[in-house]
Design a protein around this motif. Structure first.
Motif, PDB file in Angstrom:
ATOM      1  N   ALA A  95      87.594  18.016 -40.006  1.00 41.08           N
ATOM      2  CA  ALA A  95      88.033  16.622 -40.090  1.00 41.08           C
ATOM      3  C   ALA A  95      86.959  15.643 -39.628  1.00 41.08           C
ATOM      4  O   ALA A  95      86.799  14.562 -40.213  1.00 41.08           O
ATOM      5  N   ALA A  96      86.201  16.001 -38.590  1.00 41.14           N
ATOM      6  CA  ALA A  96      85.180  15.091 -38.075  1.00 41.14           C
ATOM      7  C   ALA A  96      84.125  14.804 -39.130  1.00 41.14           C
ATOM      8  O   ALA A  96      83.760  13.648 -39.380  1.00 41.14           O
ATOM      9  N   GLU A  97      83.624  15.859 -39.775  1.00 42.39           N
ATOM     10  CA  GLU A  97      82.593  15.666 -40.787  1.00 42.39           C
ATOM     11  C   GLU A  97      83.147  14.979 -42.030  1.00 42.39           C
ATOM     12  O   GLU A  97      82.444  14.214 -42.695  1.00 42.39           O
ATOM     13  N   ALA A  98      84.410  15.243 -42.352  1.00 42.53           N
ATOM     14  CA  ALA A  98      85.032  14.545 -43.477  1.00 42.53           C
ATOM     15  C   ALA A  98      85.097  13.045 -43.198  1.00 42.53           C
ATOM     16  O   ALA A  98      84.832  12.219 -44.083  1.00 42.53           O
ATOM     17  N   ARG A  99      85.456  12.682 -41.964  1.00 41.58           N
ATOM     18  CA  ARG A  99      85.481  11.255 -41.611  1.00 41.58           C
ATOM     19  C   ARG A  99      84.073  10.675 -41.636  1.00 41.58           C
ATOM     20  O   ARG A  99      83.868   9.540 -42.079  1.00 41.58           O
ATOM     21  N   ASN A 100      83.081  11.435 -41.149  1.00 42.95           N
ATOM     22  CA  ASN A 100      81.700  10.952 -41.212  1.00 42.95           C
ATOM     23  C   ASN A 100      81.277  10.690 -42.646  1.00 42.95           C
ATOM     24  O   ASN A 100      80.621   9.687 -42.947  1.00 42.95           O
ATOM     25  N   THR A 101      81.625  11.599 -43.551  1.00 42.76           N
ATOM     26  CA  THR A 101      81.306  11.406 -44.969  1.00 42.76           C
ATOM     27  C   THR A 101      81.930  10.119 -45.478  1.00 42.76           C
ATOM     28  O   THR A 101      81.288   9.329 -46.187  1.00 42.76           O
ATOM     29  N   GLY A 102      83.202   9.898 -45.124  1.00 39.65           N
ATOM     30  CA  GLY A 102      83.874   8.680 -45.554  1.00 39.65           C
ATOM     31  C   GLY A 102      83.225   7.434 -44.996  1.00 39.65           C
ATOM     32  O   GLY A 102      83.065   6.428 -45.716  1.00 39.65           O
ATOM     33  N   ILE A 103      82.834   7.475 -43.724  1.00 42.99           N
ATOM     34  CA  ILE A 103      82.177   6.313 -43.112  1.00 42.99           C
ATOM     35  C   ILE A 103      80.849   6.029 -43.805  1.00 42.99           C
ATOM     36  O   ILE A 103      80.509   4.875 -44.100  1.00 42.99           O
ATOM     37  N   VAL A 163      79.779  -0.375 -34.710  1.00 38.40           N
ATOM     38  CA  VAL A 163      80.109   0.209 -33.402  1.00 38.40           C
ATOM     39  C   VAL A 163      80.182   1.726 -33.504  1.00 38.40           C
ATOM     40  O   VAL A 163      79.668   2.454 -32.654  1.00 38.40           O
ATOM     41  N   ILE A 164      80.836   2.202 -34.564  1.00 40.13           N
ATOM     42  CA  ILE A 164      80.946   3.650 -34.781  1.00 40.13           C
ATOM     43  C   ILE A 164      79.561   4.269 -34.948  1.00 40.13           C
ATOM     44  O   ILE A 164      79.253   5.323 -34.379  1.00 40.13           O
ATOM     45  N   GLU A 165      78.716   3.606 -35.728  1.00 44.97           N
ATOM     46  CA  GLU A 165      77.355   4.113 -35.953  1.00 44.97           C
ATOM     47  C   GLU A 165      76.548   4.091 -34.657  1.00 44.97           C
ATOM     48  O   GLU A 165      75.812   5.043 -34.356  1.00 44.97           O
ATOM     49  N   ALA A 166      76.699   3.020 -33.881  1.00 45.68           N
ATOM     50  CA  ALA A 166      75.954   2.921 -32.619  1.00 45.68           C
ATOM     51  C   ALA A 166      76.373   4.007 -31.638  1.00 45.68           C
ATOM     52  O   ALA A 166      75.560   4.497 -30.836  1.00 45.68           O
ATOM     53  N   ALA A 167      77.647   4.415 -31.711  1.00 46.19           N
ATOM     54  CA  ALA A 167      78.158   5.462 -30.810  1.00 46.19           C
ATOM     55  C   ALA A 167      77.771   6.857 -31.277  1.00 46.19           C
ATOM     56  O   ALA A 167      77.975   7.831 -30.550  1.00 46.19           O
ATOM     57  N   GLY A 168      77.228   6.966 -32.488  1.00 45.34           N
ATOM     58  CA  GLY A 168      76.765   8.261 -32.978  1.00 45.34           C
ATOM     59  C   GLY A 168      77.715   8.979 -33.913  1.00 45.34           C
ATOM     60  O   GLY A 168      77.526  10.175 -34.179  1.00 45.34           O
ATOM     61  N   MET A 169      78.754   8.259 -34.419  1.00 47.02           N
ATOM     62  CA  MET A 169      79.708   8.847 -35.362  1.00 47.02           C
ATOM     63  C   MET A 169      80.508   9.977 -34.685  1.00 47.02           C
ATOM     64  O   MET A 169      80.431  10.202 -33.482  1.00 47.02           O
ATOM     65  N   PHE A 170      81.305  10.698 -35.485  1.00 44.42           N
ATOM     66  CA  PHE A 170      82.037  11.848 -34.962  1.00 44.42           C
ATOM     67  C   PHE A 170      81.071  13.016 -34.763  1.00 44.42           C
ATOM     68  O   PHE A 170      80.032  13.105 -35.430  1.00 44.42           O
ATOM     69  N   GLU A 171      81.417  13.896 -33.851  1.00 46.90           N
ATOM     70  CA  GLU A 171      80.574  15.069 -33.592  1.00 46.90           C
ATOM     71  C   GLU A 171      80.402  15.888 -34.867  1.00 46.90           C
ATOM     72  O   GLU A 171      81.358  16.115 -35.595  1.00 46.90           O
ATOM     73  N   ARG A 172      79.213  16.337 -35.119  1.00 45.24           N
ATOM     74  CA  ARG A 172      78.917  17.093 -36.335  1.00 45.24           C
ATOM     75  C   ARG A 172      78.984  18.593 -36.052  1.00 45.24           C
ATOM     76  O   ARG A 172      77.986  19.293 -36.054  1.00 45.24           O
ATOM     77  N   ASN A 173      80.193  19.043 -35.783  1.00 44.43           N
ATOM     78  CA  ASN A 173      80.402  20.459 -35.490  1.00 44.43           C
ATOM     79  C   ASN A 173      81.797  20.828 -35.953  1.00 44.43           C
ATOM     80  O   ASN A 173      82.792  20.321 -35.432  1.00 44.43           O
TER      81      ASN A 173
END
Length: 343
Positions: free
Chosen positions: A85-93, A180-190
């Motif tokens: 789910a984390a990487e899926a949300r990153n893809t969407g962002i 803000v999301i980008e500055a925080a580093g997005m969701f963990e990529r794991n």
């Protein structure tokens, strides 16, 4: 059960019209609920949005794509190998165009005023992130209750209040500025991590961004048997794991780390309690007493101390008391262990 068919929507995606909000929806085994979720977005009073729907390598892709067929011209649809789910949300962002990201799980439902209310709240208060309450639905036992009834938010949202679980955020009720999301580093990529949303909220607060809680129910959050499976044990393991990751990943102040370590100790006590229950139900009375005693060393409690002593001296009495009050929990423990209470 009859499948819910897609209804026609009068919203068409214009690639030249830059939306203010990008709605990011990760999907996995969601064919049965996705139409209702999408319709709740298309029914928003606020109109400047796009939907970025990410199929995270779902095994129900054939059925999923059939039911979303009528929406494909109105959304951004991305299909990727399963990455979590984390990487899926990153893809969407990453594929989003809006300055504000609104997160929505593929089985939850927004009320029509959700985006209008949340965007106005975010902007009028100069926030980097905002969240709200949700009505629970999906099981008879949750009717008439809200997310905050069980996981309340109180006081200013900060690193300390998040770590101390005084403020609790529901992902489908959260919007945040993309920068803000980008500055925080997005969701963990794991792919293997869980509670990645909580990890991100803490990092956003750690940046000094203001986070606000709007005290109203603006969505419906689905509760299911599948979602509750293994809840008592898995919830504690997830909490311990994400707090340990935050200790490793975030440069916390001494005060913040003190809160974190105290909470980890509390979670470890919770885990010992859950282990004690499982031992008790399965007739391992010595082990049960030791687990309850271990929990008491981490979280001093007269009740825990008493249970530990009683389990050592009168184990079958404690078991009968537990059986009388917790029949459903006992059945669940047995299902997890594949064991019997016969002794």
């Amino acid at each position: 059960m009859k499948k819910l068919e897609a209804k026609k929507s009068n919203v068409t995606r214009d690639p030249n019209d830059i939306p203010k909000v990008s709605v990011v929806i990760p999907a996995y085994n969601s064919a049965g609920n996705i139409v209702e979720t999408l319709e709740s977005v298309f029914g928003q009073e606020f109109r400047s949005f796009e939907i970025v729907l990410v199929n995270d390598g779902s095994p129900d892709t054939e059925e999923f794509e059939r039911v979303i067929g009528p929406y494909l011209e109105k959304i951004v649809y991305i299909k990727q190998p399963n990455a979590g789910a984390a990487e899926a949300r990153n893809t969407g962002i990453e594929r989003s165009r809006g300055e504000i990201i609104a997160f929505l799980d593929s089985d939850d439902i927004w009320y029509p005023e959700y985006l209008a209310s949340q965007v106005a709240f975010l902007e009028s208060n100069g926030l980097g992130m905002a969240y709200c309450d949700a009505e629970l639905f999906g099981m008879p036992s949750v009717i008439g209750t809200s997310f905050m009834d069980g996981s309340p938010s109180s006081g200013e949202v900060s690193v300390e209040s998040l770590l101390d679980i005084r403020c609790n955020v529901i992902t489908s009720g959260t919007i945040a500025r993309k920068r803000v999301i980008e500055a925080a580093g997005m969701f963990e990529r794991n792919k293997r991590v869980q509670s990645e949303d909580f990890h991100l909220w803490v990092r956003i607060a750690h940046l000094g961004e203001r986070i606000g809680y709007q005290r109203c129910k603006l969505l419906k959050y689905r509760v299911s048997v599948e979602g509750l499976s293994g809840d008592s044990v898995n919830r504690v393991w997830r909490a311990i794991d994400v707090f340990q990751r935050l200790d490793r990943d975030v440069n916390l102040t001494e005060e913040q780390r003190s809160v974190l370590l105290r909470r980890i100790e509390g979670f470890e006590a919770d885990m010992e309690i859950e282990k004690g229950k499982a031992y008790l139900v399965n007739g391992y009375f010595v082990e049960a007493s030791r687990s309850f005693a271990s929990a008491n060393r981490r979280r001093r409690s007269i009740k825990l101390a008493g249970i530990s002593i009683l389990t050592r001296i009168f184990p079958r009495l404690v078991l009968k008391m537990f059986e009388a009050k917790n029949a459903g929990e006992i059945a669940f423990i047995q299902k997890l262990d594949g064991s019997s209470t016969s002794r």
